[in-house]
Design a protein around this motif. Structure first.
Motif, short mmCIF file in Angstrom:
data_model
loop_
_atom_site.label_atom_id
_atom_site.label_comp_id
_atom_site.label_asym_id
_atom_site.label_seq_id
_atom_site.Cartn_x
_atom_site.Cartn_y
_atom_site.Cartn_z
N SER A 100 34.17 73.63 61.94
CA SER A 100 33.12 74.04 61.00
C SER A 100 32.19 75.06 61.65
CB SER A 100 32.33 72.82 60.53
OG SER A 100 33.15 71.96 59.77
N ALA A 101 31.92 74.90 62.94
CA ALA A 101 31.06 75.84 63.65
C ALA A 101 31.70 77.22 63.71
CB ALA A 101 30.76 75.33 65.06
N GLU A 102 33.01 77.29 63.95
CA GLU A 102 33.71 78.58 63.99
C GLU A 102 33.70 79.24 62.62
OE1 GLU A 102 37.14 78.27 67.36
OE2 GLU A 102 37.38 76.97 65.61
N ILE A 103 33.92 78.46 61.57
CA ILE A 103 33.90 79.02 60.22
C ILE A 103 32.52 79.57 59.91
CG2 ILE A 103 34.14 78.48 57.76
CD1 ILE A 103 36.22 76.38 58.56
N ASN A 104 31.48 78.83 60.28
CA ASN A 104 30.11 79.27 60.01
C ASN A 104 29.79 80.54 60.78
OD1 ASN A 104 27.39 78.68 58.82
ND2 ASN A 104 26.84 78.67 60.98
N ARG A 105 30.34 80.69 61.99
CA ARG A 105 30.06 81.89 62.79
C ARG A 105 30.77 83.12 62.25
NH1 ARG A 105 32.88 83.69 67.24
NH2 ARG A 105 34.02 81.71 67.34
N ARG A 106 32.01 82.93 61.79
CA ARG A 106 32.81 84.08 61.36
C ARG A 106 32.65 84.40 59.88
NH1 ARG A 106 38.41 83.91 64.84
NH2 ARG A 106 37.44 83.36 66.83
N PHE A 107 32.48 83.36 59.07
CA PHE A 107 32.38 83.57 57.62
C PHE A 107 31.18 82.79 57.05
CE2 PHE A 107 37.01 83.75 58.59
CZ PHE A 107 37.20 85.10 58.30
N PRO A 108 29.96 83.14 57.48
CA PRO A 108 28.79 82.35 57.04
C PRO A 108 28.57 82.36 55.54
CG PRO A 108 28.11 84.40 58.12
CD PRO A 108 29.58 84.26 58.36
#
Length: 212
Positions: A100-108
Motif C-alpha cells: 500500500s505504501a508503494e502504491i501511495n508513493r507512485r500513484f497517490p
C-alpha cells in the motif's frame, strides 16, 4: 433513435457517484460529450454513432491528473485480484504485489480508492482475516450488478494508470479475461465494450481462482 448507455455502466454511475463529477447521461446525438470525470483525474467521453455509443478515455487536462514515478522509469503493471496481495504488481509476470505504501508513493491519486476497491472485494467474499472496515463493508459485492460495477471501477483505475506518461501499459485481469490497456494502441474502448458485455463470473469461480 438515441442509443442507451449500457445498463451496467449506468448502474456504476448511480452506485459509485461519489467517484464521479460532471456526470452527463443525455444522448450525444453524434457529438462527443463528456460522460463523466472521476475524482482522481480520468475523463470518459461518449460519442453516439450508427446506433451505438463509443467511449474514449483520457486524462482530465489538469496537472493533478498526472503523477510521474519518482524513479522516472517506464514499466508495465498488472491488476490481478489475488487474495492477500494489494492486487497490483509492477512488471508483467511479477508474482509479488506492491505494498500500500508503494502504491501511495507512485500513484497517490488512486491509492485510497484502490485500497477501498480491494477491501470491498475481500469483505464481500468473507476472506478478510481482520475485522471488516465499516466504511467499505457496505460496498460488498453481493449480486450480478454489484459484481460488474466492481469490475468497471477497477477498469477505470487501470485506464488512468495506463494513460500516465511513464507507464507502458496495464493488464487488468478478471476470472477468465485479461484486458490489455496501452495509451498508444487506442483500443481502450474495444476492451471496455468487451468488459461491459461479458458474462457475469460467479463468486464460486473467483473464490476457487484466488485460493492458493
Amino acid at each position: 433513435m438515441s442509443a442507451e448507455i449500457p445498463l451496467y455502466l449506468k448502474r456504476f454511475m448511480e452506485q459509485r457517484s461519489d467517484l464521479l463529477v460532471s456526470q452527463n447521461t443525455e444522448p450525444s446525438e453524434g457529438d462527443t460529450t463528456t460522460l463523466f470525470d472521476t475524482t482522481y483525474g480520468l475523463r470518459v467521453t461518449k460519442t453516439e454513432q450508427d446506433g451505438g455509443i463509443w467511449f474514449n478515455f483520457s486524462l482530465v487536462p489538469s496537472p493533478a491528473s498526472i503523477n510521474s514515478h519518482p524513479e522516472g522509469k517506464d514499466d508495465f503493471y498488472d491488476i490481478n485480484p489475488m487474495w492477500d496481495t494489494p492486487y497490483l504488481t509492477e512488471g508483467s509476470g511479477n508474482p509479488w504485489g506492491m505494498s500500500s505504501a508503494e502504491i501511495n508513493r507512485r500513484f497517490p491519486n488512486i491509492a485510497d480508492d484502490f485500497d477501498d476497491w480491494r477491501l470491498s472485494r475481500e469483505n464481500a467474499m468473507g476472506m478478510q482475516m481482520w475485522d471488516p472496515d465499516p466504511e467499505v463493508v457496505d460496498r460488498a459485492v453481493e449480486d450480478d450488478v454489484g459484481e460488474m460495477v466492481w469490475k468497471i471501477e477497477g477498469f477505470l483505475m487501470a485506464c488512468w494508470m495506463a494513460l500516465q506518461p511513464d507507464v507502458l501499459g496495464v493488464g487488468y485481469k478478471t476470472v477468465s479475461e485479461i484486458y490489455l490497456l496501452r495509451k498508444d494502441d487506442n483500443d481502450m474502448d474495444l476492451e471496455f465494450q468487451e468488459l461491459i458485455n461479458s458474462e457475469i463470473e460467479p463468486w464460486e469461480a473467483l473464490s476457487a481462482w484466488v485460493e492458493y
